[in-house]
Enzyme design. Structure first.
Site, PDB file in Angstrom:
ATOM      1  CB  SER A  60      12.156   5.047  12.074  1.00  0.00           C
ATOM      2  OG  SER A  60      12.969   5.789  11.510  1.00  0.00           O
ATOM      3  N   GLY A  61       9.995   5.323   9.093  1.00  0.00           N
ATOM      4  CA  GLY A  61       9.064   6.430   8.778  1.00  0.00           C
ATOM      5  C   GLY A  61       7.511   6.352   8.833  1.00  0.00           C
ATOM      6  CG  ASN A  62       4.838   8.804   6.780  1.00  0.00           C
ATOM      7  OD1 ASN A  62       5.216   9.313   7.902  1.00  0.00           O
ATOM      8  ND2 ASN A  62       4.862   9.331   5.720  1.00  0.00           N
ATOM      9  CB  ILE A  63       5.149   1.916   6.154  1.00  0.00           C
ATOM     10  CG1 ILE A  63       4.569   2.756   4.987  1.00  0.00           C
ATOM     11  CG2 ILE A  63       4.773   0.762   6.370  1.00  0.00           C
ATOM     12  CD1 ILE A  63       4.819   2.157   3.651  1.00  0.00           C
ATOM     13  CB  ALA A  70       4.349   9.120  -1.999  1.00  0.00           C
ATOM     14  CB  ALA A  78      13.294   5.061  -3.227  1.00  0.00           C
ATOM     15  N   GLY A  81      10.594   6.131   1.113  1.00  0.00           N
ATOM     16  CA  GLY A  81      10.763   4.680   0.498  1.00  0.00           C
ATOM     17  C   GLY A  81       9.851   4.580  -0.722  1.00  0.00           C
ATOM     18  CB  THR A  82       6.275   5.505  -1.352  1.00  0.00           C
ATOM     19  OG1 THR A  82       5.769   4.706  -0.149  1.00  0.00           O
ATOM     20  CG2 THR A  82       5.257   5.206  -2.532  1.00  0.00           C
ATOM     21  CB  CYS A  90      -0.202   0.586  -0.756  1.00  0.00           C
ATOM     22  SG  CYS A  90       0.133   1.841  -2.172  1.00  0.00           S
TER      23      CYS A  90
END
Length: 310
Positions: free
Chosen positions: A14-17, A161, A167, A164-165, A129
Site C-alpha cells: 500500500s505504498g507509493n507504487i 524511492a 530495500a 521497498g525500493t 523501473c
C-alpha cells in the site's frame, strides 16, 4: 471469462507504487481493483483507496486466503524480499502474479519488447523501473546490430524511492543487468542506480551506453531507437529522448575481454516524467513500472479471453 468480464486485480503493497497502481486500474477498461492489501492500518494508501470504495485491508496477504475466489490476478508492489516470501502463497492459491519488485522468480517482461512472453507463467517479473526505461533502447539497437556490451545508469529523485525500493537496491542492479542481456539482447551488461537528493527533486533520467561495431549503420540505429521511443510513449506518455543518440569515434577497449571487431560507443539519454496520478510528476520511475504492470494485465486479460473462446 466473457468479453464483459473485468480482470479483478489485487494489489499487495500500500505504498507509493501500490496506490498509484490502484489509480491506474480505476481508469482502465477491463481491469478492476479487487483490493489494496497492506500491513499498516494507518497507511495513507489504504485510506486513499477506501475513500474511493476500493477494498482496503491491513491484514496482509492472509486476506487472500479468505478472498482468493474474488481475485483473478495479484500485483506485488512490496520489496524483493517480501515477494520471495509471498510467492509460495500465491502459488498455493493458484493466483497468477505480476511482480513489480526485482525478485525475478519468473520470466521477465518489458512490454514493447516481449509483451506476449509466458502469459500463462504463474509469476511474471517486470525487472525494475530502470529496466523498463532502458531495456527497450538496448533492444532497439540490437534489432539493427550486435551489442557486445551495454551499460545503463538510472538516476531517480531520492524522494521517489520508498522503503521497498531502498530495500531492493542489490536486486535492482543484478536483475536489471540480467534483463539488459536476456531481454535487451546485449552480450554483456551492467546496471547502476543513483538516488539524487537534489531539492527540488529531479525527473527520472537514464543513460544507456552501448558498444556497437564501428561499421554499424548509424541512421538505422537512430531510426530504430526513435520508433521504440514512440512505442513506449503509447503507454507511458512522459517517456522521451532528451537528445539525439550520439556516437563516439573512439575505439572502445574493455579490461578482461576483447572484441573481434572495432567497437564505438553509442550514448542515449532518456527522461521519464510521471503522469501525476497519485505521485509527483518527478516520480517517473514509479510511473513507468505501474504503466507496464497495467499494460501487461491488459494483455493477460486478452489472453484469457482468447483461451476461454477457444
Amino acid at each position: 471469462m466473457t468479453p464483459s468480464s473485468e480482470l479483478r486485480c489485487a494489489v499487495v503493497g500500500s505504498g507509493n507504487i501500490g496506490t498509484d497502481l490502484i489509480a491506474k486500474l480505476l481508469r482502465t477498461p477491463g481491469l478492476e481493483p479487487a483490493a489494496l492489501i497492506g500491513i499498516d492500518p494507518d497507511s495513507e494508501g489504504l485510506t486513499w483507496a477506501a475513500a474511493r470504495d476500493v477494498v482496503a485491508t491491513a491484514d496482509g496477504v492472509d486476506w487472500l486466503r479468505r478472498h482468493h475466489d474474488e481475485v483473478d490476478l495479484v500485483m506485488e508492489a512490496t520489496s524483493a524480499g517480501a515477494h520471495r516470501a509471498n510467492a509460495t502463497l500465491y502459488a498455493e492459491l493458484g493466483l497468477q502474479c505480476i511482480d513489480l519488485t526485482p525478485a525475478k522468480l519468473g520470466p521477465g517482461c518489458v512490454p514493447p519488447v516481449n509483451l506476449n512472453v509466458a502469459l500463462d507463467a504463474p509469476d511474471i517479473n517486470l525487472i525494475s523501473c530502470g529496466g523498463q526505461a532502458t531495456i527497450p533502447v538496448v533492444a532497439a539497437v540490437g534489432a539493427v546490430t550486435p551489442v557486445p556490451y551495454a551499460e545503463i545508469v538510472a538516476t531517480i529523485a531520492s524522494k521517489s524511492a520508498g522503503p521497498g525500493t531502498r530495500a531492493s537496491i542489490d536486486e535492482f542492479t543484478v536483475t536489471t543487468a540480467g534483463g539488459v542481456a536476456e531481454i535487451g539482447g546485449a552480450e554483456r551488461s551492467k546496471a547502476v542506480i543513483v538516488l539524487n537528493p537534489a531539492d527540488p527533486p529531479v525527473l527520472m533520467r537514464n543513460t544507456v551506453f552501448c558498444a556497437v561495431p564501428a561499421d554499424a549503420d548509424h541512421d538505422k540505429i537512430v531510426a530504430s531507437i526513435e520508433e521504440m521511443q514512440s512505442r513506449v510513449a503509447e503507454y507511458v506518455p512522459g517517456y522521451r529522448l532528451t537528445a539525439a543518440p550520439s556516437f563516439s569515434s573512439d575505439v572502445l577497449r574493455f579490461p578482461g575481454w576483447s572484441s573481434d571487431v572495432s567497437l564505438n560507443r553509442l550514448a542515449v539519454s532518456i527522461e521519464v516524467e510521471g503522469a501525476g496520478d497519485t505521485l509527483p510528476t518527478y516520480a517517473g520511475n514509479l510511473d513507468i513500472i505501474t504503466c507496464a504492470a497495467v499494460r501487461l494485465a491488459q494483455e493477460i486479460r486478452a489472453h484469457r479471453l482468447q483461451g476461454a473462446a477457444a
